[in-house]
Write a protein that holds these residues in place. Structure first.
Motif, PDB file in Angstrom:
ATOM      1  N   LEU A 170     -22.684 -10.867   1.107  1.00 47.91           N
ATOM      2  CA  LEU A 170     -22.718 -12.495   1.138  1.00 47.91           C
ATOM      3  C   LEU A 170     -21.926 -13.369   1.759  1.00 47.91           C
ATOM      4  O   LEU A 170     -22.474 -14.253   2.606  1.00 47.91           O
ATOM      5  CB  LEU A 170     -22.786 -12.872  -0.537  1.00 47.91           C
ATOM      6  CG  LEU A 170     -23.500 -12.346  -1.666  1.00 47.91           C
ATOM      7  CD1 LEU A 170     -23.465 -12.918  -2.756  1.00 47.91           C
ATOM      8  CD2 LEU A 170     -25.018 -12.274  -1.034  1.00 47.91           C
ATOM      9  N   ILE A 173     -23.300 -12.807   5.298  1.00 48.24           N
ATOM     10  CA  ILE A 173     -24.393 -13.822   5.380  1.00 48.24           C
ATOM     11  C   ILE A 173     -23.924 -15.228   5.688  1.00 48.24           C
ATOM     12  O   ILE A 173     -24.676 -15.715   6.703  1.00 48.24           O
ATOM     13  CB  ILE A 173     -25.486 -13.679   4.457  1.00 48.24           C
ATOM     14  CG1 ILE A 173     -26.194 -12.257   4.053  1.00 48.24           C
ATOM     15  CG2 ILE A 173     -26.595 -14.762   4.200  1.00 48.24           C
ATOM     16  CD1 ILE A 173     -26.694 -12.082   2.779  1.00 48.24           C
ATOM     17  N   ASP A 174     -23.198 -15.624   5.066  1.00 45.96           N
ATOM     18  CA  ASP A 174     -22.829 -17.065   5.122  1.00 45.96           C
ATOM     19  C   ASP A 174     -22.250 -17.386   6.413  1.00 45.96           C
ATOM     20  O   ASP A 174     -22.255 -18.279   7.300  1.00 45.96           O
ATOM     21  CB  ASP A 174     -21.808 -17.558   4.252  1.00 45.96           C
ATOM     22  CG  ASP A 174     -22.466 -17.678   2.620  1.00 45.96           C
ATOM     23  OD1 ASP A 174     -23.716 -17.578   2.751  1.00 45.96           O
ATOM     24  OD2 ASP A 174     -21.797 -17.389   1.710  1.00 45.96           O
ATOM     25  N   ARG A 185     -27.856 -19.769   4.125  1.00 45.08           N
ATOM     26  CA  ARG A 185     -26.703 -19.451   3.786  1.00 45.08           C
ATOM     27  C   ARG A 185     -27.160 -18.449   2.122  1.00 45.08           C
ATOM     28  O   ARG A 185     -28.288 -18.761   1.770  1.00 45.08           O
ATOM     29  CB  ARG A 185     -26.167 -20.608   3.064  1.00 45.08           C
ATOM     30  CG  ARG A 185     -25.239 -21.135   4.473  1.00 45.08           C
ATOM     31  CD  ARG A 185     -24.427 -22.364   3.734  1.00 45.08           C
ATOM     32  NE  ARG A 185     -23.467 -21.893   2.830  1.00 45.08           N
ATOM     33  CZ  ARG A 185     -22.176 -21.379   3.480  1.00 45.08           C
ATOM     34  NH1 ARG A 185     -21.832 -21.464   4.737  1.00 45.08           N
ATOM     35  NH2 ARG A 185     -21.385 -20.921   2.456  1.00 45.08           N
ATOM     36  N   SER A 186     -26.458 -17.817   1.680  1.00 44.35           N
ATOM     37  CA  SER A 186     -26.562 -16.854   0.716  1.00 44.35           C
ATOM     38  C   SER A 186     -26.437 -17.919  -0.683  1.00 44.35           C
ATOM     39  O   SER A 186     -25.973 -19.062  -0.857  1.00 44.35           O
ATOM     40  CB  SER A 186     -25.488 -16.115   0.488  1.00 44.35           C
ATOM     41  OG  SER A 186     -24.235 -16.446   0.211  1.00 44.35           O
ATOM     42  N   GLN A 188     -24.831 -17.905  -4.180  1.00 50.30           N
ATOM     43  CA  GLN A 188     -23.758 -17.371  -4.892  1.00 50.30           C
ATOM     44  C   GLN A 188     -24.087 -17.171  -6.328  1.00 50.30           C
ATOM     45  O   GLN A 188     -24.807 -18.104  -6.774  1.00 50.30           O
ATOM     46  CB  GLN A 188     -22.521 -17.871  -4.456  1.00 50.30           C
ATOM     47  CG  GLN A 188     -22.061 -17.960  -3.013  1.00 50.30           C
ATOM     48  CD  GLN A 188     -21.503 -16.593  -2.546  1.00 50.30           C
ATOM     49  OE1 GLN A 188     -21.264 -15.810  -3.412  1.00 50.30           O
ATOM     50  NE2 GLN A 188     -21.728 -16.569  -1.308  1.00 50.30           N
ATOM     51  N   GLU A 195     -33.131 -19.633  -3.224  1.00 52.06           N
ATOM     52  CA  GLU A 195     -33.408 -18.601  -2.285  1.00 52.06           C
ATOM     53  C   GLU A 195     -34.469 -18.651  -1.388  1.00 52.06           C
ATOM     54  O   GLU A 195     -35.518 -19.291  -1.868  1.00 52.06           O
ATOM     55  CB  GLU A 195     -33.315 -17.234  -2.872  1.00 52.06           C
ATOM     56  CG  GLU A 195     -33.620 -16.118  -2.036  1.00 52.06           C
ATOM     57  CD  GLU A 195     -32.297 -15.691  -1.560  1.00 52.06           C
ATOM     58  OE1 GLU A 195     -32.199 -14.599  -0.682  1.00 52.06           O
ATOM     59  OE2 GLU A 195     -31.148 -16.332  -1.700  1.00 52.06           O
ATOM     60  N   ALA A 226     -26.967  -8.157  -3.483  1.00 54.16           N
ATOM     61  CA  ALA A 226     -26.814  -8.822  -2.117  1.00 54.16           C
ATOM     62  C   ALA A 226     -27.544  -8.320  -0.949  1.00 54.16           C
ATOM     63  O   ALA A 226     -27.853  -9.294   0.041  1.00 54.16           O
ATOM     64  CB  ALA A 226     -25.154  -8.617  -1.932  1.00 54.16           C
ATOM     65  N   GLN A 229     -30.690 -10.217  -0.605  1.00 55.15           N
ATOM     66  CA  GLN A 229     -30.777 -11.698  -0.025  1.00 55.15           C
ATOM     67  C   GLN A 229     -30.587 -11.433   1.512  1.00 55.15           C
ATOM     68  O   GLN A 229     -31.173 -12.272   2.535  1.00 55.15           O
ATOM     69  CB  GLN A 229     -29.465 -12.306  -0.209  1.00 55.15           C
ATOM     70  CG  GLN A 229     -29.404 -12.742  -1.997  1.00 55.15           C
ATOM     71  CD  GLN A 229     -28.501 -13.827  -2.180  1.00 55.15           C
ATOM     72  OE1 GLN A 229     -28.151 -14.730  -1.446  1.00 55.15           O
ATOM     73  NE2 GLN A 229     -27.599 -13.801  -3.290  1.00 55.15           N
TER      74      GLN A 229
END
Length: 356
Positions: A170, A173-174, A185-186, A188, A195, A226, A229
């Motif tokens: 994650l 990803i960010d 962005r993920s 959290q 999403e 994760a 995502q």
């Protein structure tokens, strides 16, 4: 080929209805001709091409309707195009088990040297970022093409408690979202956020995530969650399981570093499946999860039981010929084809108008 508005294809059911209405009208017309005129006998005696002339305009019109309905579904194709800007996020496990000496001088130092060799082997345009994760994950170096800054960041790594593989994904990803506006962005766990809709299957971004770990995740979100995502953003995740089957003793210098930098909480399970105190560690890699993460995202899992194997794995990652998959909508082509078929149908209907 895929469809962005797949539900509208239900309108294709109009085509057999049109065919049924047309067939019914033709039967009714033949009955009327037989009742009021003998011209039907003349028409039946004409060459077979007359039947083609009667029915071809309608067949073209029905085909035009079908093609236009397909256009309403917004057909799209996923095309591979070369990428001139690739970003690689290297997420490295810095849990306590990385202090093991089964790979000299320690797993952590061997991984650092392999990562440095990987960085130095990339071309000047490739951007690389660094995420370190133990019980939590942190971006140590945002994506950059400054190789010296990357080497300094890798050499600055310190160890901590526990292993949060999902948090490492994650955070990666960010970090990618900061430099690539097309990546969301993920979301959290426990924090507000929505999403984004998933990308089309196979529509991969040019950016990739490389996860290196020597243990099993025991903190943070589940790695597969994760990874989902990452899938929704078209990001491939390549996973590496690092460590020998025998394990090794805990390096005392690395141990002091570990004891001074771990995030809060009890000891419990932060050693990749090995024991605590001053003992050694066995190889506790959760290969099933690492394979699942890689398979789910379109990446690949690699085991590495030595420093040389790790360098080979990193050197063999697909970082030089990366392509990105772009979604190209082709609705306009279907609209044009449908319009052309309809125009031909109308033209032939007037030229070949059947006798009354």
């Amino acid at each position: 080929m895929t469809f962005l508005w797949l539900g509208l294809l239900v309108l294709l059911g109009l085509v057999p209805i049109l065919v049924g209405v047309y067939a019914w009208s033709q039967r009714r017309r033949r009955r009327g001709s037989a009742r009021y005129s003998s011209l039907a006998l003349v028409r039946d005696a004409r060459p077979g091409s007359s039947r083609l002339r009667r029915h071809l305009p309608f067949a073209l019109f029905a085909a035009a309707v079908a093609v236009l309905v397909i256009a309403l579904g917004r057909p799209a194709m996923v095309l591979s195009v070369p990428s001139n800007q690739t970003t690689i996020m290297l997420a490295m496990d810095v849990s306590g088990s990385m202090c093991s000496t089964d790979i000299l001088p320690t797993r952590l130092e061997a991984a650092e040297e392999a990562a440095i060799a990987f960085v130095n082997g990339q071309n000047a345009r490739t951007r690389i970022g660094l995420v370190a994760f133990s019980g939590f994950a942190a971006v140590i170096q945002p994506p950059t093409s400054d190789q010296k800054a990357l080497v300094d960041a890798i050499r600055s790594l310190t160890t901590g408690r526990r292993t949060a593989v999902g948090s490492g994904i994650l955070a990666s990803i960010d970090a990618l979202a900061e430099v690539d506006p097309s990546i969301a962005r993920s979301v959290q766990p426990g924090r507000p956020g929505t999403e984004p809709p998933p990308v089309l299957p196979g529509a991969y971004a040019a950016d990739i995530i490389v996860v290196l770990t020597d243990g099993a995740s025991n903190a943070g979100p589940e790695p597969v969650d994760a990874a989902q995502q990452a899938v929704n953003r078209g990001l491939r995740v390549y996973t590496i399981g690092f460590g020998s089957a025998e394990g090794g003793e805990f390096d005392p210098v690395c141990r002091r570093q570990f004891l001074g930098n771990e995030p809060g909480g009890g000891f419990g399970g932060g050693f990749g499946g090995g024991g605590g105190g001053g003992g050694g560690f066995r190889r506790g890699i959760d290969e099933d999860t690492l394979r699942a993460v890689a398979d789910l995202t379109g990446g690949e899992y690699f085991p590495a039981e030595s420093a040389a194997q790790l360098e080979q794995v990193l050197a063999g990652l697909p970082t030089t010929l990366i392509t990105k998959q772009e979604v190209v909508e082709v609705s306009a082509g279907f609209v044009g084809l449908g319009g052309l078929l309809a125009a031909i149908a109308l033209l032939l209907g007037r030229v070949w108008r059947p006798l009354p």
